[in-house]
Design a protein around this motif. Structure first.
Motif, short mmCIF file in Angstrom:
data_model
loop_
_atom_site.label_atom_id
_atom_site.label_comp_id
_atom_site.label_asym_id
_atom_site.label_seq_id
_atom_site.Cartn_x
_atom_site.Cartn_y
_atom_site.Cartn_z
N GLY A 167 13.06 8.32 5.93
CA GLY A 167 12.01 8.27 4.92
C GLY A 167 12.52 8.86 3.62
O GLY A 167 13.72 8.94 3.38
N ASP A 168 11.62 9.29 2.79
CA ASP A 168 12.01 9.87 1.50
C ASP A 168 11.81 11.38 1.45
O ASP A 168 11.92 11.99 0.38
N SER A 289 4.27 6.18 2.97
CA SER A 289 5.09 5.99 1.78
C SER A 289 6.52 6.43 2.06
O SER A 289 6.76 7.40 2.79
N GLY A 290 7.46 5.70 1.49
CA GLY A 290 8.86 6.01 1.75
C GLY A 290 9.30 5.57 3.12
O GLY A 290 10.38 5.94 3.58
#
Length: 564
Positions: A167-168, A289-290
């Protein structure tokens, strides 16, 4: 480095022996050895193996068959071609061939979607009886007459990478999986951004279409009911990295500090959701998200699955709702059972069906659900009442004659099932893959089938498999069969069969009448005229039929070895 690789092999070996029991007994990954149920022909205009474990539908009429010896394609409902294979492929190379081996998984994009012309296929083999992943091929032009592939080595890890980004937000701690041994991809699926793969040692991985990079994906540990990777608070700073707290991605056996839930068998994705079946239940993930993922983990007995080995997944869409079906197999606990497990509320509760049945694959359309099993093909319209199909039987009338084009599938087990709603095949038909070829029925009741099987030598008379065991070959309704191929004139009505032992004493005789739609295929169950199995040894089979329209019936001899 070499010591680490050897250690990984040894650590996985105990689990591997148990895992192999999950998959069809006839499905042996082969790199160069074929047996008597496979074609020895290198002709690409035919199937090369009768073991069909994948049936994938694509475009207006394509049917892809993943077999024990590569990929075959049906393009026009009748003819079959097989993609050429090779041992000479480099990682990232462009090729019109695929690796030599058996097909362990295939996936394509949804019809009408952005990836409808994509195709992924995973190839596997074996070394010293240990399954080995032999790589993955990917194409964006699968519906073209000429297919160009990109080949990738079986995804593995850098031996020195004990943390990997995900992921981020941060990193996860992992045990690197550095070899393809025991690292076979058993299932694949495509979503909006990724191709997802499920492997035994390799676990869950994803391939991002935009940058074409493989990434390892964390799943909950065995003792975790959920795993959150999308919150900053789930990570702790260690050195210069933010590491997921209290987590270690490790597919070893739990006695060695690992997790059965990190061994993946099946995967299903749609929208922002991904389901993964493992050796310790089912996992439902929501992408954030990410591309981080938050997981829920369901397992036996707490969540009412029938068993903890989850080897197949399917989504049924019915009246605006979705039902998730899982092929669940008994694992460690003696109270677990084989069967189907399903949820109508995204995992909040689970129900079971077909308890006691070994399910390999599931397909659905509207109210219909099909289950391919060790005992054949099942169908239901309500999820409660199930009907078992009769074995696939072909009796196609030959125009302007009194005979039929006859064949049958000599196998109880059905490994794969696909529902076909394409107009080219009549809107509502079904395809199955078995250990004795593939078959297609234009009607949902399976009243008549078209059988597709590996070609041998169409100009010769022969028996196959040869040697033949009535206990293990072509087992149908507890009887094993040897099949006979003949080169008779197309208008022949009757073929007489006489079987003699080595002393030329007749042990069995019958006639095969092509005017009788129930005749099936030319076969023998290894029993004498009194119904007793013959002894091991050499037998001589006399097949009597005319060679052409103007000739009288004449004998054609085949030698057969019976080994029980």
């Amino acid at each position: 480095m070499k010591q680490f690789i050897l250690l990984v092999i040894l650590l996985f070996n105990a689990d591997l022996i148990y895992a192999q029991k999950l998959f069809p007994s006839e499905y042996v990954f082969r790199s160069s050895i074929v047996d008597s149920t496979d074609s020895l022909s290198s002709n690409t205009n035919t199937m090369r193996s009768n073991v069909v474990t994948e049936v994938i539908l694509q475009g207006e009429k394509l049917v892809w068959l993943g077999t024990g010896l590569g990929i075959s394609i049906i393009r026009d409902s009748l003819s079959i071609e097989t993609i050429q294979d090779t041992m000479e492929l480099a990682n990232g190379s462009f090729t019109n061939r695929i690796p030599i081996g058996g097909i362990s998984a295939m996936a394509t994009g949804d019809q009408g979607g952005p990836y409808e012309k994509f195709m992924f296929a995973a190839v596997a083999g074996s070394e010293n009886d240990i399954p080995i992943g032999k790589g993955i091929v990917f194409t964006t032009d699968a519906t073209d007459s000429t297919i160009n592939w990109i080949y990738y080595d079986q995804p593995i890890d850098d031996a020195l990478s004990d943390t990997i980004p995900f992921g981020d937000i941060g990193f996860i701690a992992v045990l690197p999986v550095t070899v393809p041994q025991a690292n076979v991809t058993y299932d694949m699926d495509l979503s909006e951004e990724f191709a997802w793969t499920a492997s035994w040692a390799g676990g869950l991985r994803r391939f991002k279409f935009s940058d074409q990079v493989w990434e390892r994906v964390p799943l909950p540990m065995d003792n975790q009911y959920e795993l959150t990777t999308c919150k900053d608070t789930s990570y702790i700073r260690v050195g210069g990295k933010y590491i997921l707290k209290d987590y270690y991605l490790n597919p070893r056996d739990p006695l060695d500090g690992g997790n059965h839930n990190h061994k993946a068998f099946s995967v299903l994705s749609y929208s922002d959701t991904i389901w993964v079946g493992t050796a310790n239940g089912i996992n439902r993930g929501i992408l954030g998200s990410g591309n981080c993922i938050d997981w829920k983990h369901y397992s036996y007995p707490m969540d009412n699955l029938s068993g903890n080995f989850v080897v197949g997944l399917e989504i049924q869409r019915l009246n605006g709702k979705r039902i998730i079906w899982a092929a669940t197999v008994n694992a460690d606990d003696p109270t677990e059972q084989r069967g189907l497990s399903y949820t109508i509320d995204d995992g909040l509760s689970w129900n079971t069906a077909l308890l006691g049945e070994r399910i390999y694959n599931i397909a659905s359309f509207d109210s219909l659900v099909f289950a391919a099993s060790a005992n054949g093909l099942w169908k239901t319209e309500d999820g409660i009442n199930w009907a078992l199909y009769n074995p696939a039987h072909q009796a196609i009338p030959v125009p302007n004659t009194a005979i039929y084009d006859l064949d049958e599938v000599l196998a109880d087990e059905v490994y794969s099932i696909a529902f076909d709603n394409r107009s080219y095949y009549g809107d509502r038909s079904i395809w199955i893959g078995t250990g004795d070829g593939a078959a297609h029925s234009y009607d949902l009741d399976g009243l008549n089938w078209k059988v597709f099987r590996a070609e041998y030598d169409i100009d010769e008379d022969y028996a196959y498999p040869n040697p033949f065991s009535p206990y293990t070959h072509n087992v149908l309704n507890n009887n094993g069969y040897v099949r006979f191929h003949t080169n008779e004139w197309s208008g022949t009505f009757v073929i007489d069969i006489d079987i003699y032992n080595f002393a030329m004493e007749k042990v069995f005789a019958t006639s095969f009448d092509k005017r009788n739609s129930s005749s099936g295929t030319l076969k023998w169950d290894g029993r004498d005229q009194q119904g007793t199995y013959v002894h091991n040894g050499v037998y001589f089979v006399k097949l009597t039929y005319p060679d052409n329209q103007n000739s009288k019936p004449s004998p054609h001899w085949v030698k057969l070895i019976v080994v029980k």
